[in-house]
Design an enzyme around this catalytic site. Structure first.
Site, PDB file in Angstrom:
ATOM      1  N   ARG A  38       0.824  -1.214   0.000  1.00 16.39           N
ATOM      2  CA  ARG A  38       0.000   0.000   0.000  1.00 16.39           C
ATOM      3  C   ARG A  38       0.855   1.259   0.000  1.00 16.39           C
ATOM      4  O   ARG A  38       0.481   2.277  -0.583  1.00 16.39           O
ATOM      5  CB  ARG A  38      -0.957  -0.033   1.181  1.00 16.39           C
ATOM      6  CG  ARG A  38      -1.919  -1.212   1.068  1.00 16.39           C
ATOM      7  CD  ARG A  38      -2.991  -1.220   2.120  1.00 16.39           C
ATOM      8  NE  ARG A  38      -3.851  -2.389   1.929  1.00 16.39           N
ATOM      9  CZ  ARG A  38      -4.995  -2.576   2.551  1.00 16.39           C
ATOM     10  NH1 ARG A  38      -5.434  -1.666   3.406  1.00 16.39           N
ATOM     11  NH2 ARG A  38      -5.714  -3.654   2.335  1.00 16.39           N
ATOM     12  N   ASP A 145     -16.147   8.172   9.307  1.00 13.79           N
ATOM     13  CA  ASP A 145     -14.996   7.322   9.022  1.00 13.79           C
ATOM     14  C   ASP A 145     -13.769   8.212   8.885  1.00 13.79           C
ATOM     15  O   ASP A 145     -13.885   9.390   8.538  1.00 13.79           O
ATOM     16  CB  ASP A 145     -15.196   6.510   7.742  1.00 13.79           C
ATOM     17  CG  ASP A 145     -14.329   5.256   7.711  1.00 13.79           C
ATOM     18  OD1 ASP A 145     -14.833   4.176   8.048  1.00 13.79           O
ATOM     19  OD2 ASP A 145     -13.133   5.367   7.378  1.00 13.79           O
TER      20      ASP A 145
END
Length: 272
Positions: A38, A145
């Site tokens: 990532r 979030d």
């Protein structure tokens, strides 16, 4: 196989510290390869060719810190995940709210760590007996979030068929309109949900009380002390007899005396 970018254990420790300091998320040592994959995406996106140089950049640039944290956040969810939670909302919470809030006609629910939106939309469906009388009820579902990218997806409310195939025909027909882009959540449900970016480690702007707080499969990313602090903060925002719902592998821990366990990771705020 040689890596595109040199990534050492010392680099990994730096990543662990940055993510913990900025988001309170504790990356375990076995996440080394996942983090590299990532992280490499962010290096390609920024054009930076060195992990050390990129980490220096991420520490100094607020927007890149957000992108960096987003890239390392796992967002796995689906509609009506852990279905017993939604059955509990429908069978126990809705009747309780109708009785206890009949004077205010107000209900507040928080989906903390809402990811791409499946959870808050599932919540909305589960309180449909309240929504049927929406003209007389003030209903708000707060969905927050850390990850700004998944919040965009949640707000769009469009899902491919694979994401909804486990739902019943009635649920699909009630919740979605079929469009060329996929299955789009109907406005009748979207109007009750308010999506906001929120880092749980920062101050929370909410002051009112929630009948239910969902925080499922979020605490697992934090160390034990942080978990306990968050649970305590959730309790402060719960209405008397309100409910905290955690993920299947999460527990209330040392906060147990402040809650009544109702089984299957459903906890009711104790009085006092």
């Amino acid at each position: 196989m040689s890596k595109e970018f040199l990534f050492t254990r010392e680099d990994f420790k730096q990543v662990q510290k940055i993510v913990f300091d900025n988001a309170g998320i504790k990356l375990s040592d076995h996440k080394f390869e996942m983090v590299y994959g990532r992280l490499a995406r962010r290096l390609r996106a920024t054009g930076i060719r060195s992990v050390n140089e990129y980490l220096d950049f991420a520490k100094q640039d607020e927007q890149e810190t957000i992108q960096f944290t987003n890239a390392l956040t796992t967002n796995l969810t689906y509609f009506f995940r852990e279905s017993h939670h939604f059955e509990f909302i429908e069978s126990k919470v809705v009747p309780q709210v109708i009785d206890s809030n009949k004077s205010t006609k107000k209900v507040r629910i928080w989906s903390a760590g809402c990811s791409s939106g499946e959870e808050p939309y599932s919540i909305a469906y589960s309180i449909r007996n309240l929504i049927k009388n929406q003209s007389s009820w003030d209903i708000k579902i707060l969905a927050t979030d850390l990850d700004t990218e998944v919040l965009k997806k949640a707000k769009n409310g469009i899902y491919i068929s694979e994401r909804i195939e486990s739902m019943s025909a009635d649920q699909r027909q009630s919740l979605f309109n079929k469009t060329p882009s996929g299955y789009c959540v109907k406005d009748d449900w979207r109007r009750y949900i308010f999506f906001k970016q929120l880092n749980l480690m920062n101050s929370w702007p909410m002051r009112g009380k929630f009948e239910v707080i969902f925080c499922r499969n979020v605490l697992i990313y934090f160390d034990r002390d942080t978990q306990q602090k968050l649970i305590g903060r959730f309790r402060e925002l719960l209405a008397p007899n309100g409910y905290l719902i955690l993920g299947h592998s999460e527990s209330i821990g040392a906060q147990g005396s402040n809650f009544k366990a109702l089984g299957k990771t459903i906890f009711q705020r104790s009085k006092g």
